[in-house]
Design a protein around this motif. Structure first.
Motif, PDB file in Angstrom:
ATOM      1  N   ASN A   1      -4.748  57.475  30.703  1.00 33.70           N
ATOM      2  CA  ASN A   1      -5.352  56.049  30.896  1.00 33.70           C
ATOM      3  C   ASN A   1      -4.316  55.133  31.301  1.00 33.70           C
ATOM      4  O   ASN A   1      -4.276  54.400  32.281  1.00 33.70           O
ATOM      5  CB  ASN A   1      -6.327  55.613  29.919  1.00 33.70           C
TER       6      ASN A   1
ATOM      7  N   LEU B   1      -2.726  55.838  34.751  1.00 35.38           N
ATOM      8  CA  LEU B   1      -3.623  55.351  35.820  1.00 35.38           C
ATOM      9  C   LEU B   1      -3.807  53.745  35.885  1.00 35.38           C
ATOM     10  O   LEU B   1      -3.900  53.290  37.040  1.00 35.38           O
ATOM     11  CB  LEU B   1      -5.084  56.083  35.768  1.00 35.38           C
TER      12      LEU B   1
ATOM     13  N   SER C   1      -3.110  51.857  39.289  1.00 33.84           N
ATOM     14  CA  SER C   1      -3.939  51.097  39.939  1.00 33.84           C
ATOM     15  C   SER C   1      -3.457  49.500  39.938  1.00 33.84           C
ATOM     16  O   SER C   1      -3.662  48.944  41.086  1.00 33.84           O
ATOM     17  CB  SER C   1      -5.165  51.099  38.949  1.00 33.84           C
TER      18      SER C   1
END
Length: 71
Positions: free
Chosen positions: A54, A57, A61
């Protein structure tokens, strides 16, 4: 076809029942502790992997969002 013989069937059942290995209380305790420890290890490993994935990512992002000028 032969008919079902209940007396023979119960005799076979009794013989098979005698072959079953029944663990002692100590063996059952040790195996239970091992299973719980392995389960806890897998749960912690999964939590750490999920958190790290997480995080990666989210950072990717954010980089793409700043690079592409997204909202």
């Amino acid at each position: 076809m032969s008919k079902l013989n209940l007396k023979e069937s119960f005799a076979n059942l009794r013989e098979e029942y005698k072959k079953i290995y029944w663990p002692s209380k100590g063996e059952t305790y040790h195996v239970t502790v091992i299973v719980l420890l392995i389960t806890a290890f897998i749960a912690i490993y999964s939590l750490l992997f999920d958190t790290a994935f997480n995080f990666v990512l989210t950072k990717i992002s954010e980089i793409l969002r700043s690079f592409l000028g997204g909202a």
